[in-house]
Design an enzyme around this catalytic site. Structure first.
Site, PDB file in Angstrom:
ATOM      1  N   TRP A 147       0.833  -1.215   0.000  1.00 16.58           N
ATOM      2  CA  TRP A 147       0.000   0.000   0.000  1.00 16.58           C
ATOM      3  C   TRP A 147       0.857   1.251   0.000  1.00 16.58           C
ATOM      4  O   TRP A 147       0.528   2.239  -0.670  1.00 16.58           O
ATOM      5  CB  TRP A 147      -0.987  -0.010   1.168  1.00 16.58           C
ATOM      6  CG  TRP A 147      -2.047  -1.059   1.014  1.00 16.58           C
ATOM      7  CD1 TRP A 147      -2.306  -2.103   1.857  1.00 16.58           C
ATOM      8  CD2 TRP A 147      -3.011  -1.170  -0.055  1.00 16.58           C
ATOM      9  NE1 TRP A 147      -3.350  -2.852   1.371  1.00 16.58           N
ATOM     10  CE2 TRP A 147      -3.796  -2.317   0.213  1.00 16.58           C
ATOM     11  CE3 TRP A 147      -3.273  -0.429  -1.210  1.00 16.58           C
ATOM     12  CZ2 TRP A 147      -4.837  -2.727  -0.632  1.00 16.58           C
ATOM     13  CZ3 TRP A 147      -4.310  -0.840  -2.055  1.00 16.58           C
ATOM     14  CH2 TRP A 147      -5.066  -1.973  -1.756  1.00 16.58           C
ATOM     15  N   ASP A 152      -1.485   6.735   6.554  1.00 16.46           N
ATOM     16  CA  ASP A 152      -2.520   5.813   6.071  1.00 16.46           C
ATOM     17  C   ASP A 152      -2.753   4.835   7.216  1.00 16.46           C
ATOM     18  O   ASP A 152      -1.910   3.982   7.493  1.00 16.46           O
ATOM     19  CB  ASP A 152      -2.027   5.101   4.807  1.00 16.46           C
ATOM     20  CG  ASP A 152      -3.031   4.059   4.306  1.00 16.46           C
ATOM     21  OD1 ASP A 152      -4.064   3.848   4.976  1.00 16.46           O
ATOM     22  OD2 ASP A 152      -2.768   3.459   3.238  1.00 16.46           O
ATOM     23  N   LYS A 175     -12.151  -1.745   6.958  1.00 16.43           N
ATOM     24  CA  LYS A 175     -11.366  -2.660   7.783  1.00 16.43           C
ATOM     25  C   LYS A 175     -11.790  -2.569   9.243  1.00 16.43           C
ATOM     26  O   LYS A 175     -12.195  -3.554   9.821  1.00 16.43           O
ATOM     27  CB  LYS A 175      -9.877  -2.375   7.621  1.00 16.43           C
ATOM     28  CG  LYS A 175      -9.350  -3.049   6.362  1.00 16.43           C
ATOM     29  CD  LYS A 175      -8.498  -2.210   5.494  1.00 16.43           C
ATOM     30  CE  LYS A 175      -8.319  -2.882   4.135  1.00 16.43           C
ATOM     31  NZ  LYS A 175      -7.527  -2.083   3.240  1.00 16.43           N
TER      32      LYS A 175
END
Ligand SMILES: *Cc1c(COP(=O)(O)O)cnc(C)c1O
Length: 357
Positions: free
Chosen positions: A100, A170, A194
């Site tokens: 990511w 993030d 999530k």
């Protein structure tokens, strides 16, 4: 059969939240309408989005000089929005700790000057590189980090000291699963699917002084515009915001972030101890960089991994298969994942190990 959902995202939601949503599905508070059918300009929805923000502020102790935004486009759109809004005429610094991070870097390179100041790609992202404030150019716009690497199963154990440079995080896979101090960050963002709620919602927490002075070329990508419109510049993901509000209420009732992270640590310890005690399973990750929310493990034999995943799936342990880039297994133990599910998995791992011996 009891089903335990180990998915990395979209992920398990708290059962009481789903039951509450079910009970309110057809008639929200006597309106005769579902939340899905409410106007985003109605007072009923206004109350939902305001409550969601107030609850998140309380849970994370968000200071008054930070704005909370409810946006769309996933964490992935933030990969572009962050540099577009914040890195005008300035260099943007990144730490590359996983798939990511890498995507965030690629998106930023398309619109800004980027410098990757540290990376763990040399060892397949199995550790978190160390940096000190001396590594940080103090004229940079920001330093971007991925607090928890969902795919590789690593996490920053401490937030680096970046001096005066704001840290942009993030936090998609461990927001509300760690007692972070919001003041340590210039901005935090997280896709909801999530640890917060359904897909379609992205939470952004941004310090006011970082809001862009100049308009960004596309209104939807402009933090200040979104903020000035209270996240209602266009139609927001209303139902996802409603479910997020219910999740925040559930978390608050449980005792907030401190209480849930104590549970998260217990759950992770249970699984890591089982992996360490095992002669079959091992962790591919550096011990000092382990994630509490995403825990990969392997047998070292692809065929055995496949057999384990197949048997686990059949026994009700769903979505344990590791990400296609890593292989093996991965247990995602987000806030809503019950400790009984971890205990059941550990028992299952032991009996599998006994069988294949
Ligand atoms: C899942 C994930 C993303 C991507 O999220 P989308 O909402 O699908 O864009 C980005 N970063 C991290 C750390 C993630 O776990």
């Amino acid at each position: 059969m009891t089903v335990y959902n180990f998915s990395a995202g979209p992920a398990v939601l708290p059962r009481p939240v789903l039951e509450r949503a079910q009970s309110e599905l057809l008639d929200y508070r006597g309106s005769g309408m579902s939340v899905m059918e409410l106007s985003h300009r109605s007072s009923l929805f206004e109350e939902i989005i305001q409550d969601a923000e107030a609850l998140l502020r309380e849970l994370m102790a968000i200071p008054d000089n930070y704005r909370v935004l409810f946006l769309q486009g996933g964490a992935s759109l933030q990969f572009s929005m962050v540099p577009l809004n914040l890195a005008k005429n300035k260099k943007a610094l990144y730490i590359n700790t996983g798939s990511w991070s890498k995507k965030a870097i690629q998106a930023a390179e398309a619109v800004a000057t980027v410098e990757v100041i540290a990376s763990s790609e040399d060892k397949h992202f199995t550790y978190i590189p160390e940096i000190t404030v001396d590594n940080i150019d103090q004229t940079a716009a920001y330093l971007h980090i991925t607090t928890n690497n969902t795919i590789e199963g690593t996490a920053f154990q401490t937030i680096p000291d970046a001096g005066k440079v704001p840290i942009i995080a993030d936090m998609s896979s461990n927001i509300l699963a760690n007692e972070y101090r919001v003041e340590d960050f210039g901005m935090i963002y997280a896709g909801a699917q999530k640890n917060i709620g359904p897909a379609g919602l992205t939470v952004v927490i941004i310090r006011e002084d970082l809001l862009n002075e100049e308009a960004v070329f596309a209104p939807m990508l402009d933090y200040r515009l979104q903020s000035d419109n209270g996240s209602l510049y266009n139609t927001p993901p209303t139902y996802s915001i409603y479910i997020a509000k219910l999740v925040f209420e559930w978390l608050k009732e449980l005792g907030g972030v401190a209480a849930i992270t104590a549970q998260d640590r217990q759950k992770a310890a249970l699984l890591y101890q089982a992996i360490e005690a095992s002669n079959l399973f091992s962790s591919p990750v550096d011990k000092n960089s382990r994630s509490l929310t995403n825990i990969p493990f392997i047998t070292g034999d692809k065929e055995l991994d496949r057999q384990f995943n197949e048997a686990a799936e059949a026994a009700g342990f769903k979505n344990l298969k590791g990400h296609r880039s890593v292989g093996g297994m991965r247990a995602s133990l987000y806030n809503a994942f019950p400790i009984e599910g971890v205990q059941a998995l550990v028992d299952f791992m032991k009996s599998f190990e006994a069988e294949v011996k």
